[in-house]
Enzyme design. Structure first.
Site, PDB file in Angstrom:
ATOM      1  N   GLU A 209      67.663   8.604  41.710  1.00 54.49           N
ATOM      2  CA  GLU A 209      68.620   8.701  42.809  1.00 54.49           C
ATOM      3  C   GLU A 209      69.876   7.912  42.443  1.00 54.49           C
ATOM      4  O   GLU A 209      69.899   7.172  41.458  1.00 54.49           O
ATOM      5  CB  GLU A 209      68.031   8.103  44.092  1.00 54.49           C
ATOM      6  CG  GLU A 209      66.800   8.791  44.611  1.00 54.49           C
ATOM      7  CD  GLU A 209      66.220   8.074  45.816  1.00 54.49           C
ATOM      8  OE1 GLU A 209      65.697   8.767  46.695  1.00 54.49           O
ATOM      9  OE2 GLU A 209      66.291   6.835  45.868  1.00 54.49           O
ATOM     10  N   HIS A 248      67.508   4.894  51.841  1.00 53.14           N
ATOM     11  CA  HIS A 248      66.932   3.560  51.818  1.00 53.14           C
ATOM     12  C   HIS A 248      67.798   2.599  51.009  1.00 53.14           C
ATOM     13  O   HIS A 248      68.819   2.980  50.435  1.00 53.14           O
ATOM     14  CB  HIS A 248      65.498   3.589  51.294  1.00 53.14           C
ATOM     15  CG  HIS A 248      65.335   4.369  50.028  1.00 53.14           C
ATOM     16  ND1 HIS A 248      65.828   3.940  48.829  1.00 53.14           N
ATOM     17  CD2 HIS A 248      64.741   5.563  49.787  1.00 53.14           C
ATOM     18  CE1 HIS A 248      65.536   4.814  47.888  1.00 53.14           C
ATOM     19  NE2 HIS A 248      64.888   5.817  48.432  1.00 53.14           N
TER      20      HIS A 248
END
Length: 290
Positions: A209, A248
């Site tokens: 990510e 997150h």
């Protein structure tokens, strides 16, 4: 074969009697994993789900021979739970708890220094060796034993790609969710090292990510060794705006650094075959194996 956990792994659960601990312990036991103890201060001497409960991790290890721990403890106490497991000498510690304070994780990282314990997480979906052992919250429905190792920062993408792999008859040796928090335990490099040494893992999938430096570290490691197995990568977040956290804590891309494009470029330079998107991972794995 597998990495980190297999049919010999004996698991204890810290926070076993809570709602989440109860649910995920029951799931893992039904799957066939060997769960031998629960830990809950003040509840020692009782049983929960037919498993003995102990006051401390040390006592549970001495009595049951546990080798791994699942930490399902609220964030304010999660670091102390992880450190207790480290001090008890457990080989593998999986923490699924989210929002563990960063200064607490700094204490955990110091406690890990010089030990043989491997921490997975926090904010991890856990680890799964299909048909042998599950520790954490990772779904098992689509998992299938095989020769593809998976290491991932994203729980949702893990589920999608694992299911796609199994549908294409690409079973998994082990799937590891390294965790979505900025400060965490094992990373891509630790997983790559272990998959490299596993003779029955034929290819590795890295699900990355934006934010953090896991992908850069993986590229540096792969550039420094003769890996001998194809590595397939995916980097999510190509369209995410810079300077904003997506999902997150670990996915913060700041000031143009560590964007998806930069990560992809570094992985390709290191010989990683980078898939366009999640739907392209299986075809890229099949091409690599041919």
């Amino acid at each position: 074969m597998a990495i980190l956990v297999d049919q010999r792994t004996r698991v204890l659960v810290q926070g076993a009697t809570g709602r989440a601990g109860t649910f995920y312990t029951d799931q893992a036991v039904r799957y066939g994993s060997t769960y031998v103890a629960g830990v809950r201060p003040g509840r020692g001497g009782t049983k929960h789900l037919g498993i003995p409960v102990f006051h401390s991790v040390k006592e549970a290890v001495e009595e049951t021979g546990a080798t791994a721990s699942l930490v399902v403890v609220p964030a304010p106490n999660a670091a102390d739970a992880m450190i207790e497991a480290i001090e008890a000498g457990l080989e593998t510690i999986v923490c699924v708890t989210e929002r563990v304070p960063m200064h607490d994780m700094a204490r955990v990282k110091r406690a890990l220094e010089g030990t043989q314990s491997v921490l997975i997480g926090p904010n991890s979906q856990g680890i799964l060796t299909p048909g042998q052992c599950k520790i954490g919250v990772m779904p098992t429905k689509d998992a299938k034993p095989g020769r593809i190792g998976i290491a991932s920062r994203s729980a949702s993408l893990t589920s999608e790609i694992l299911a796609n792999c199994s549908a294409a008859d690409l079973g998994q040796s082990t799937t590891v969710g390294i965790g979505g928090d900025t400060i965490h335990g094992i990373g891509f490099v630790g997983c790559l090292e272990r998959f490299k040494d596993d003779p029955e893992t034929e290819a590795v999938v890295l699900i990355g990510e934006i934010g953090g430096r896991e992908e850069e570290k993986a590229a540096e490691y792969l550039s420094s060794v003769t890996y001998g197995k194809p590595v397939i990568g995916l980097v999510a977040g190509r369209h995410a705006p810079q300077g904003r956290r997506m999902g997150h804590a670990g996915t913060l891309s700041v000031f143009g650094l560590e964007t998806a494009e930069q990560k992809v470029a570094k992985l390709r330079e290191a010989g990683v075959l980078v898939a366009k998107d999640a739907s392209d991972v299986v075809s890229t794995v099949l091409k690599a194996l041919k």
